[in-house]
Design an enzyme around this catalytic site. Structure first.
Site, PDB file in Angstrom:
ATOM      1  N   HIS A   1      88.417 -40.927  19.150  1.00 13.03           N
ATOM      2  CA  HIS A   1      89.699 -40.242  19.737  1.00 13.03           C
ATOM      3  C   HIS A   1      90.864 -40.679  19.287  1.00 13.03           C
ATOM      4  O   HIS A   1      91.716 -39.747  18.938  1.00 13.03           O
ATOM      5  CB  HIS A   1      89.600 -40.255  21.456  1.00 13.03           C
ATOM      6  CG  HIS A   1      88.293 -40.106  21.778  1.00 13.03           C
ATOM      7  ND1 HIS A   1      87.610 -40.657  22.461  1.00 13.03           N
ATOM      8  CD2 HIS A   1      87.644 -38.570  21.930  1.00 13.03           C
ATOM      9  CE1 HIS A   1      86.427 -40.115  23.105  1.00 13.03           C
ATOM     10  NE2 HIS A   1      86.488 -39.017  22.857  1.00 13.03           N
TER      11      HIS A   1
ATOM     12  N   SER B   1      81.639 -41.958  23.348  1.00 14.11           N
ATOM     13  CA  SER B   1      81.621 -42.023  25.000  1.00 14.11           C
ATOM     14  C   SER B   1      80.337 -42.632  25.352  1.00 14.11           C
ATOM     15  O   SER B   1      80.072 -43.154  26.267  1.00 14.11           O
ATOM     16  CB  SER B   1      82.145 -40.953  25.700  1.00 14.11           C
ATOM     17  OG  SER B   1      83.482 -40.641  25.212  1.00 14.11           O
TER      18      SER B   1
HETATM   19  P1  AMP Z   1      84.352 -35.691  23.172  1.00 20.18           P
HETATM   20  O1  AMP Z   1      85.433 -36.558  24.006  1.00 20.18           O
HETATM   21  O2  AMP Z   1      83.292 -36.628  23.046  1.00 20.18           O
HETATM   22  O3  AMP Z   1      84.250 -34.442  23.455  1.00 20.18           O
HETATM   23  O4  AMP Z   1      85.103 -35.809  21.769  1.00 20.18           O
HETATM   24  C1  AMP Z   1      86.334 -35.165  21.570  1.00 20.18           C
HETATM   25  C2  AMP Z   1      86.815 -35.238  19.970  1.00 20.18           C
HETATM   26  O5  AMP Z   1      86.646 -36.659  19.602  1.00 20.18           O
HETATM   27  C3  AMP Z   1      85.748 -34.386  19.395  1.00 20.18           C
HETATM   28  O6  AMP Z   1      86.681 -33.616  18.335  1.00 20.18           O
HETATM   29  C4  AMP Z   1      84.815 -35.532  18.807  1.00 20.18           C
HETATM   30  O7  AMP Z   1      84.163 -34.908  17.277  1.00 20.18           O
HETATM   31  C5  AMP Z   1      85.849 -36.612  18.235  1.00 20.18           C
HETATM   32  N1  AMP Z   1      85.213 -37.719  18.230  1.00 20.18           N
HETATM   33  C6  AMP Z   1      84.295 -38.410  18.958  1.00 20.18           C
HETATM   34  N2  AMP Z   1      83.651 -39.424  18.493  1.00 20.18           N
HETATM   35  C7  AMP Z   1      84.203 -39.721  17.357  1.00 20.18           C
HETATM   36  C8  AMP Z   1      84.410 -40.750  16.249  1.00 20.18           C
HETATM   37  N3  AMP Z   1      83.499 -41.788  16.329  1.00 20.18           N
HETATM   38  N4  AMP Z   1      84.956 -40.550  15.053  1.00 20.18           N
HETATM   39  C9  AMP Z   1      86.072 -39.399  14.991  1.00 20.18           C
HETATM   40  N5  AMP Z   1      86.138 -38.592  15.876  1.00 20.18           N
HETATM   41  C10 AMP Z   1      85.206 -38.636  17.149  1.00 20.18           C
END
Ligand code: AMP
Length: 280
Positions: A43, A191
């Site tokens: 993130h 997460s």
């Molecule tokens: P989430 O909180 O899981 O909905 O993720 C929010 C954003 O963070 C989304 O656009 C995900 O693709 C991105 N994201 C989650 N994990 C990673 C990671 N390891 N590397 C890059 N972006 C990520």
């Protein structure tokens, strides 16, 4: 000088649409990073890109119930708001949006999101209603925030692909993709990794390293689809996991391919009750 000044300006926390409208009045070149919280370095990389590329950055933390096809998964999704706010403050994010469901999904809303039949592949096939929920929330966010740019991770490539297609057709906002951040053992940060035991974490790391090696050597295979089917079975036995799909698909249209160039290897699997996805 501008940077110095910026460090003295406090991060604003917005709890509803009134707060949001007030804070966004006359803001130009706004970057938006939607998240579900429990922030990690993945993130943070998106947020840093937005801070770098845009005049102001807004980060949302909202665990969207509509995108969970499993009640327990929603209930168990990690939450860590206090720590998240400290991280965001340290990064000098301008605005944080912490909406409730009623602020996002207006009761008068008539748009019904539908996924094309040809897009019902990979996670769309295995998680019924998931992307409809994701696109729905992104549609609502984009309408009320109206950002110039929205930053999304390649780790959730199918999500990025479908959201980009939908949002850029309907709004002026541009969806920007950001590289996947991994730990030292090549596991994509997520997460959901917080829900794994140390032993499970170790298995997930081994799977990630194995898949990177497999992707590198795919060019020696004649029938990639068949080869991946065999690997899938072997992984299930060796690591005691349940792989939903292991497929090579074109980056441009997500169609199955036998060509390495311009393609990615996509995986989704259950480790105990935790569902992990990645692509290489
Ligand atoms: P989430 O909180 O899981 O909905 O993720 C929010 C954003 O963070 C989304 O656009 C995900 O693709 C991105 N994201 C989650 N994990 C990673 C990671 N390891 N590397 C890059 N972006 C990520």
């Amino acid at each position: 000088m501008f940077y110095l000044l910026k460090s003295f300006i406090q991060m604003k926390i917005l709890l509803n649409n009134n707060d949001l409208n007030e804070a966004l009045y006359s803001v130009q070149n706004l970057g938006f990073v939607p998240t579900m919280g429990s922030l990690h370095k993945g993130h943070i990389s998106l947020i840093k890109k937005s801070l770098n590329d845009c005049n102001k950055t807004i980060v949302s933390i909202f665990i969207n119930p509509k995108q969970f096809n499993n009640k327990n998964d929603y209930k168990n999704y990690p939450k860590n708001q206090k720590k998240d706010l400290l991280i965001l403050k340290k990064l000098k994010v301008d605005l944080v949006f912490l909406p409730k469901q009623k602020h996002i999904f207006n009761s008068k809303r008539i748009d019904k999101i539908k996924i094309n039949k040809k897009d019902k592949i990979m996670c769309a096939r295995y998680r019924k209603g998931h992307f409809e929920g994701v696109i729905d929330v992104m549609d609502c966010f984009t309408k009320i925030i109206n950002p110039q740019k929205i930053f999304m991770g390649e780790k959730d490539f199918q999500q990025f692909f479908l959201v980009k297609k939908y949002i850029e057709k309907k709004y002026d906002s541009k969806i920007i993709s950001c590289k996947t951040v991994r730990n030292n053992n090549k596991l994509a940060l997520s997460s959901r990794n917080m829900l794994l035991t140390n032993k499970e974490l170790n298995i997930a790391e081994q799977i990630a390293r194995n898949l990177i090696a497999i992707k590198k050597n795919l060019s020696y295979q004649k029938n990639i689809k068949k080869f991946l089917e065999i690997k899938k079975k072997k992984f299930n036995e060796l690591f005691n996991v349940n792989i939903e799909y292991l497929e090579l698909r074109k980056i441009s249209n997500l169609k199955i391919t036998n060509q390495i160039r311009g393609s990615k290897l996509f995986v989704a699997y259950y480790l105990n009750n935790v569902r992990l996805i990645d692509n290489f």
